[in-house]
Design a protein around this motif. Structure first.
Motif, PDB file in Angstrom:
ATOM      1  N   VAL A   1       0.853  -1.192   0.000  1.00 23.33           N
ATOM      2  CA  VAL A   1       0.000   0.000   0.000  1.00 23.33           C
ATOM      3  C   VAL A   1       0.890   1.243   0.000  1.00 23.33           C
ATOM      4  CG1 VAL A   1      -1.782   1.291   1.242  1.00 23.33           C
ATOM      5  CG2 VAL A   1      -1.814  -1.221   1.255  1.00 23.33           C
ATOM      6  N   PRO A   2       0.846   2.050  -1.069  1.00 24.35           N
ATOM      7  CA  PRO A   2       1.683   3.250  -1.104  1.00 24.35           C
ATOM      8  C   PRO A   2       1.181   4.291  -0.113  1.00 24.35           C
ATOM      9  CG  PRO A   2       0.205   3.238  -2.984  1.00 24.35           C
ATOM     10  CD  PRO A   2       0.005   1.932  -2.264  1.00 24.35           C
ATOM     11  N   GLY A   3       2.123   4.995   0.499  1.00 24.84           N
ATOM     12  CA  GLY A   3       1.726   6.063   1.413  1.00 24.84           C
ATOM     13  C   GLY A   3       2.919   6.685   2.086  1.00 24.84           C
ATOM     14  N   CYS A   4       2.742   7.932   2.476  1.00 23.50           N
ATOM     15  CA  CYS A   4       3.771   8.615   3.251  1.00 23.50           C
ATOM     16  C   CYS A   4       3.089   9.557   4.229  1.00 23.50           C
ATOM     17  CB  CYS A   4       4.768   9.346   2.351  1.00 23.50           C
ATOM     18  SG  CYS A   4       4.036  10.526   1.227  1.00 23.50           S
ATOM     19  N   THR A   5       3.630   9.578   5.415  1.00 24.13           N
ATOM     20  CA  THR A   5       3.089  10.413   6.469  1.00 24.13           C
ATOM     21  C   THR A   5       4.204  10.766   7.437  1.00 24.13           C
ATOM     22  OG1 THR A   5       1.354  10.568   8.163  1.00 24.13           O
ATOM     23  CG2 THR A   5       2.432   8.435   7.920  1.00 24.13           C
TER      24      THR A   5
ATOM     25  N   PHE B   1       5.457   7.519  -8.668  1.00 21.43           N
ATOM     26  CA  PHE B   1       5.310   7.263 -10.091  1.00 21.43           C
ATOM     27  C   PHE B   1       4.626   5.921 -10.279  1.00 21.43           C
ATOM     28  CE2 PHE B   1       8.851  10.165  -9.850  1.00 21.43           C
ATOM     29  CZ  PHE B   1       8.636  11.021 -10.921  1.00 21.43           C
ATOM     30  N   ASP B   2       3.851   5.804 -11.357  1.00 22.17           N
ATOM     31  CA  ASP B   2       3.310   4.495 -11.690  1.00 22.17           C
ATOM     32  C   ASP B   2       4.348   3.708 -12.493  1.00 22.17           C
ATOM     33  OD1 ASP B   2       3.153   5.194 -14.434  1.00 22.17           O
ATOM     34  OD2 ASP B   2       1.007   5.605 -14.359  1.00 22.17           O
ATOM     35  N   HIS B   3       4.039   2.491 -12.828  1.00 21.69           N
ATOM     36  CA  HIS B   3       4.970   1.590 -13.508  1.00 21.69           C
ATOM     37  C   HIS B   3       5.381   2.083 -14.896  1.00 21.69           C
ATOM     38  CE1 HIS B   3       0.950   0.585 -14.738  1.00 21.69           C
ATOM     39  NE2 HIS B   3       1.391  -0.194 -15.708  1.00 21.69           N
ATOM     40  N   ARG B   4       4.662   3.041 -15.451  1.00 17.87           N
ATOM     41  CA  ARG B   4       5.012   3.587 -16.761  1.00 17.87           C
ATOM     42  C   ARG B   4       5.808   4.890 -16.661  1.00 17.87           C
ATOM     43  NH1 ARG B   4      -0.395   1.671 -17.702  1.00 17.87           N
ATOM     44  NH2 ARG B   4      -0.308  -0.152 -19.076  1.00 17.87           N
ATOM     45  N   GLY B   5       6.044   5.350 -15.432  1.00 14.37           N
ATOM     46  CA  GLY B   5       6.822   6.562 -15.225  1.00 14.37           C
ATOM     47  C   GLY B   5       5.994   7.830 -15.149  1.00 14.37           C
ATOM     48  N   ASN B   6       4.675   7.704 -15.090  1.00 15.54           N
ATOM     49  CA  ASN B   6       3.806   8.863 -14.931  1.00 15.54           C
ATOM     50  C   ASN B   6       3.661   9.204 -13.453  1.00 15.54           C
ATOM     51  OD1 ASN B   6       3.056   8.900 -17.773  1.00 15.54           O
ATOM     52  ND2 ASN B   6       1.854   7.072 -17.315  1.00 15.54           N
ATOM     53  N   VAL B   7       3.595  10.494 -13.138  1.00 13.55           N
ATOM     54  CA  VAL B   7       3.376  10.889 -11.746  1.00 13.55           C
ATOM     55  C   VAL B   7       2.031  10.328 -11.289  1.00 13.55           C
ATOM     56  CG1 VAL B   7       3.015  12.844 -10.191  1.00 13.55           C
ATOM     57  CG2 VAL B   7       4.792  12.961 -11.936  1.00 13.55           C
ATOM     58  N   ALA B   8       2.033   9.691 -10.138  1.00  7.39           N
ATOM     59  CA  ALA B   8       0.818   9.087  -9.589  1.00  7.39           C
ATOM     60  C   ALA B   8       0.055  10.128  -8.773  1.00  7.39           C
ATOM     61  CB  ALA B   8       1.180   7.884  -8.716  1.00  7.39           C
ATOM     62  N   PRO B   9      -1.127  10.497  -9.208  1.00  8.55           N
ATOM     63  CA  PRO B   9      -1.892  11.516  -8.488  1.00  8.55           C
ATOM     64  C   PRO B   9      -2.333  11.052  -7.103  1.00  8.55           C
ATOM     65  CG  PRO B   9      -3.159  10.661 -10.355  1.00  8.55           C
ATOM     66  CD  PRO B   9      -1.825   9.995 -10.383  1.00  8.55           C
ATOM     67  N   ARG B  10      -2.554  12.017  -6.237  1.00  9.36           N
ATOM     68  CA  ARG B  10      -3.058  11.811  -4.868  1.00  9.36           C
ATOM     69  C   ARG B  10      -2.047  11.203  -3.915  1.00  9.36           C
ATOM     70  NH1 ARG B  10      -6.532   8.913  -7.848  1.00  9.36           N
ATOM     71  NH2 ARG B  10      -6.350   7.119  -6.491  1.00  9.36           N
ATOM     72  N   LEU B  11      -0.816  11.010  -4.358  1.00  9.95           N
ATOM     73  CA  LEU B  11       0.210  10.426  -3.495  1.00  9.95           C
ATOM     74  C   LEU B  11       1.384  11.387  -3.386  1.00  9.95           C
ATOM     75  CD1 LEU B  11       0.317   6.783  -4.908  1.00  9.95           C
ATOM     76  CD2 LEU B  11      -0.772   7.528  -2.793  1.00  9.95           C
ATOM     77  N   GLY B  12       2.131  11.287  -2.291  1.00  9.08           N
ATOM     78  CA  GLY B  12       3.344  12.089  -2.123  1.00  9.08           C
ATOM     79  C   GLY B  12       3.063  13.436  -1.504  1.00  9.08           C
TER      80      GLY B  12
ATOM     81  N   TYR C   1      -4.267   1.189  -4.088  1.00 10.50           N
ATOM     82  CA  TYR C   1      -4.098   2.156  -5.166  1.00 10.50           C
ATOM     83  C   TYR C   1      -4.230   1.373  -6.463  1.00 10.50           C
ATOM     84  CZ  TYR C   1      -2.399   6.361  -7.539  1.00 10.50           C
ATOM     85  OH  TYR C   1      -2.309   7.476  -8.324  1.00 10.50           O
ATOM     86  N   ASP C   2      -4.760   1.991  -7.493  1.00  9.67           N
ATOM     87  CA  ASP C   2      -5.104   1.240  -8.704  1.00  9.67           C
ATOM     88  C   ASP C   2      -3.949   0.933  -9.650  1.00  9.67           C
ATOM     89  OD1 ASP C   2      -5.014   3.968  -9.149  1.00  9.67           O
ATOM     90  OD2 ASP C   2      -6.640   3.992 -10.604  1.00  9.67           O
ATOM     91  N   LEU C   3      -2.739   1.442  -9.366  1.00 10.40           N
ATOM     92  CA  LEU C   3      -1.593   1.206 -10.241  1.00 10.40           C
ATOM     93  C   LEU C   3      -0.362   0.787  -9.445  1.00 10.40           C
ATOM     94  CD1 LEU C   3      -1.896   4.419 -12.456  1.00 10.40           C
ATOM     95  CD2 LEU C   3      -2.405   2.079 -13.190  1.00 10.40           C
TER      96      LEU C   3
END
Length: 174
Positions: free
Chosen positions: A108-112, A156-167, A131-133
């Motif tokens: 589960v991705p996350g940072c706090t 980033f997702d597996h394709r190198g796109n910035v993953a929204p709602r994270l970070g 997360y869906d990716l």
């Protein structure tokens, strides 16, 4: 330049190599469950810790690294019960004086930030949860002052796109 953080790739090699080649990084951290020979490229260039699915080897279960004013504790997380709570991992971070904790295991991705410690799980490139990716992280220090450092965490997702709602951007006291 920053650091690249991956976890729970569970035998993927091509996808991991693509992520590594996509970013210029001073160091590459893998938080366990890599499930391949640790001497294999690109894993041989990484700071690795052993996860619960990795074969026994000379890879440690925990690693401490200093980088640009950060004191990083890296572990997989299974030995600290991270699927239930970060409390035991928090105690370990305090024992070691870490202000950044890198871990995986839950996928589960996350940072706090809790009590001036950044807890960062990059998610999984193989089996994402929550997360869906599939995801991984790039962490950069954006500012350093006497009282602390500011870091930018970008997923980033597996394709190198910035993953929204994270970070996000976080200030950590020295």
């Amino acid at each position: 330049m920053g650091i690249l953080i991956l976890s729970d790739s569970h035998g993927l090699v091509g996808e991991v190599k693509e992520a590594v080649e996509r970013h210029r990084a001073e160091a590459i951290f893998h938080c366990g469950d890599f499930c391949v020979d640790p001497g294999r490229d690109p894993f041989s260039r990484m700071l690795l810790v052993t996860g619960n699915c990795d074969s026994p080897s000379d890879v440690p279960t925990e690693r401490q690294t200093a980088w640009k004013g950060l004191r990083i504790l890296q572990t997989h997380g299974h030995l600290y019960g991270v699927k239930k709570s970060l409390l035991r991992l928090h105690y370990r971070a305090e024992e070691t004086g870490a202000n950044v904790v890198l871990f995986g295991h839950s996928h589960v991705p996350g940072c706090t930030v809790e009590r001036n410690i950044l807890f960062l799980n990059p998610g999984s490139l193989q089996l994402p949860r929550g997360y869906d990716l599939p995801t991984y992280v790039y962490l950069e220090q954006t500012e350093a002052k006497e009282e602390g450092v500011t870091v930018q965490v970008t997923y980033f997702d597996h394709r190198g796109n910035v993953a929204p709602r994270l970070g996000g951007t976080f200030f950590l006291r020295s």
